[in-house]
Design an enzyme around this catalytic site. Sequence first.
Site, PDB file in Angstrom:
ATOM      1  N   THR A  42       8.483 -14.939 -30.308  1.00 41.65           N
ATOM      2  CA  THR A  42       7.504 -14.654 -29.259  1.00 41.65           C
ATOM      3  C   THR A  42       6.248 -15.513 -29.423  1.00 41.65           C
ATOM      4  OG1 THR A  42       6.842 -12.786 -30.603  1.00 41.65           O
ATOM      5  CG2 THR A  42       8.258 -12.324 -28.718  1.00 41.65           C
ATOM      6  N   ASP A  45       9.033 -12.341 -41.639  1.00 38.67           N
ATOM      7  CA  ASP A  45       8.079 -12.083 -40.556  1.00 38.67           C
ATOM      8  C   ASP A  45       6.912 -13.062 -40.594  1.00 38.67           C
ATOM      9  OD1 ASP A  45       6.930 -10.782 -38.337  1.00 38.67           O
ATOM     10  OD2 ASP A  45       5.733  -9.481 -39.626  1.00 38.67           O
ATOM     11  N   LYS A  49       0.526 -17.791 -41.245  1.00 39.97           N
ATOM     12  CA  LYS A  49       0.775 -16.499 -41.865  1.00 39.97           C
ATOM     13  C   LYS A  49       1.456 -16.659 -43.224  1.00 39.97           C
ATOM     14  CE  LYS A  49       2.401 -12.082 -39.868  1.00 39.97           C
ATOM     15  NZ  LYS A  49       3.423 -11.522 -38.956  1.00 39.97           N
ATOM     16  N   ARG A  77      -6.333  -9.980 -26.425  1.00 42.16           N
ATOM     17  CA  ARG A  77      -7.152 -10.999 -27.088  1.00 42.16           C
ATOM     18  C   ARG A  77      -8.006 -11.832 -26.142  1.00 42.16           C
ATOM     19  NH1 ARG A  77      -2.413 -11.190 -29.626  1.00 42.16           N
ATOM     20  NH2 ARG A  77      -2.441  -9.718 -31.326  1.00 42.16           N
ATOM     21  N   GLU A 105       9.430  -7.873 -32.703  1.00 32.90           N
ATOM     22  CA  GLU A 105       9.888  -6.827 -33.610  1.00 32.90           C
ATOM     23  C   GLU A 105      10.905  -5.897 -32.956  1.00 32.90           C
ATOM     24  OE1 GLU A 105       6.878  -8.269 -34.257  1.00 32.90           O
ATOM     25  OE2 GLU A 105       7.759  -8.747 -36.204  1.00 32.90           O
ATOM     26  N   ASN A 150      -3.708 -14.102 -40.148  1.00 35.26           N
ATOM     27  CA  ASN A 150      -3.025 -13.543 -38.992  1.00 35.26           C
ATOM     28  C   ASN A 150      -3.812 -13.931 -37.735  1.00 35.26           C
ATOM     29  OD1 ASN A 150      -1.848 -11.481 -37.170  1.00 35.26           O
ATOM     30  ND2 ASN A 150      -0.880 -10.711 -39.018  1.00 35.26           N
ATOM     31  N   TRP A 151      -4.204 -12.981 -36.877  1.00 32.00           N
ATOM     32  CA  TRP A 151      -4.844 -13.366 -35.611  1.00 32.00           C
ATOM     33  C   TRP A 151      -6.347 -13.618 -35.724  1.00 32.00           C
ATOM     34  CZ3 TRP A 151      -8.879 -10.637 -33.768  1.00 32.00           C
ATOM     35  CH2 TRP A 151      -9.052  -9.329 -34.247  1.00 32.00           C
TER      36      TRP A 151
HETATM   37 CA    CA Z   1       5.905 -10.504 -36.287  1.00 32.57          CA
END
Ligand code: CA
Length: 639
Positions: free
Chosen positions: A258, A323, A350, A140, A202, A411-412
């Site tokens: 993380t 998640d 998220k 990224r 994960e 998300n990202w």
């Molecule tokens: Ca994840």
Amino acid sequence: MKSWLWAGTLGVTSLAWIVGIAIAQQPRKVDDAALRNSGKTGEEWLTNGLNYGETRFSPLKQINASNVSRLGLAWSYEMGPGGGTQESTPLVSNGVMYSVTNWSIVFALDARTGKEKWRWDPEVNHAAVAPKICCGVVNRGLGLYESKVFVPVNDGRLVALDMQTGKPVWEARVAYPQNSYTLTMAPRVIRGRVLVGVSGAEYPVRGFIAAYDANTGREAWKFYTVPGDFSKPPENEAMRRAMATWDTKATTQGWGGTVWDSISYDPESDLVYFGTGNAGPWPANLRHAENKENLYVCSIVALKAETGEYKWHFQLVPGDSWDYDAVQQLVLADIAINGQPRKVIMQASKNGFFYVLDRLTGKFISGQPFAKVSWAKGLDEATGKPIVNEGARYDDEKAAVVQPGPNGAHNWAPMSFNPNTGLVYIPSASGITFSYASDPNFELKPGQLNLGIVFGAPAGGRGGRGRGATANGGTQTGGEVATAAAQAASAPAVPAKAATRQPEPPVIGPDLTGNLLIAWDPVSHSVRWSKQGGGSTGGGTMTTAGNLLFQVVPNGLFRVYSADKGDLLLEIQTNLRSAMGPPMTFELDGKQYVTFQGGQGAAGTGFGGGAASRITPKLLTFVLDGKAPLPQPPPEDAK
Ligand code: CA
């Protein structure tokens, strides 16, 4: 007399001209002051997200609503083979553009022409590292400081390159892919240190963020986000508190949390902020975590930047089972709430809620769903804790069908905040359900994905196995689900007893469905305008004082809207088709440019394929009246 006056005038003019050239040729330092002021003029783009507050708001306005239709390609650069999404936001300093490919190959270009100055390949072992990145091989972005470019390499190294030559100056080992750690995020440089976090929840790994001396690469501090070996004393008071929120039978090492996307910084308070990922494995019952918080997963955490010492945390999803990583961009702003100026930190998470917190204390100010949400009824007004729907909880006997799913409502793909409109522009996905059930035969397999949920037939009828992803009103690509489903497809069928599918919990949030761009008012918590096209992953947004909102759509479209009203002012088909990165802008020699990269490329790792894999990833730079030809469509698409 007359000639003397003329000569004198010439002398002064010449002197001014010479001084002007000297100033122009003096390279601008990328020091602490430059980073603190990054984005104030908009000429350069020195740090990820443009500034420490990650607003992606540029004060440039040469390109505006009256002329944006004249935007055309100035130049393009072929990035190499690819094989993943091109998620980096390029940086610009002293007329040079720096960016990175999905496989962490760094390049420096003349920002006027796109001519390559240097290129550096860390030569990552693709076969060994690709299986250790849960959700596609990506990078990224980079960091800049003084004479160096910092690149977090996918395989766990942090490398400093000489800005002029691209030659390595030092290399630090952040983590090892052999231990299922990878690096995918852009670093943040704060007062002579390079901060970066790790990916791998994960598998899972033990999440952390660490700071490295910009001159030497020596580790200055490290902050773990979850406890490690319970037989050993905690590293600090924050870990001691975290240990009490985990079942000690559950693990000896590594349970997620993380730090894989956002790091923002408030120089006034010297607080650094980051979000943490999900717990691993996903289902709470497999961690014996029912009614436990599992600190500090799915949280926003503030540390003292100088020391890495814990200051506060806000946990979005206690004991997460879905998640719901809380790593999305953390935008800092000073906004008026109930007539009072507040220093806030904001996240479109998220989990579908938009959060506004006091960034000095971490205290919850407000939060509402910006997309469809069914896992929770809402947030407690005082604490911001979710009021979880019982029907959203699951184990190996009860399956839950909820939204959003693991790819998230956001998300990202970067959001942006325009202080002139007061709006946040969120690339989003809404109305996508996912069926969760725990794997009754779960056993931790070291070095592999350990999601702990069962994949199989799409969520079926009552009493069916009730598991797998269903996309209602939109599709998402990439992400844990795609990888894990691909792994599950090649694994032997699980002889599981049928989990009973519970009725879907009630849905709250705006009545919007699909992949969307949402203009969100963070004060009134309402949608000001929204457009189809976008999604929680891929592309992203950037906004300017020209009252413009630039959006790169994951399918390769480039769109520009008016920031206040959402009028579509321009749409360009880049022909890159997929694997798009976020847009950025800069000004050079009096011209404003807009840049982004994208394209899947051939070195596939199980993602993409087909026509997309035959497109060479490219970096594209646009300018008013640009006349360079756009990339050709893939052959089978050409008519
Ligand atoms: Ca994840």
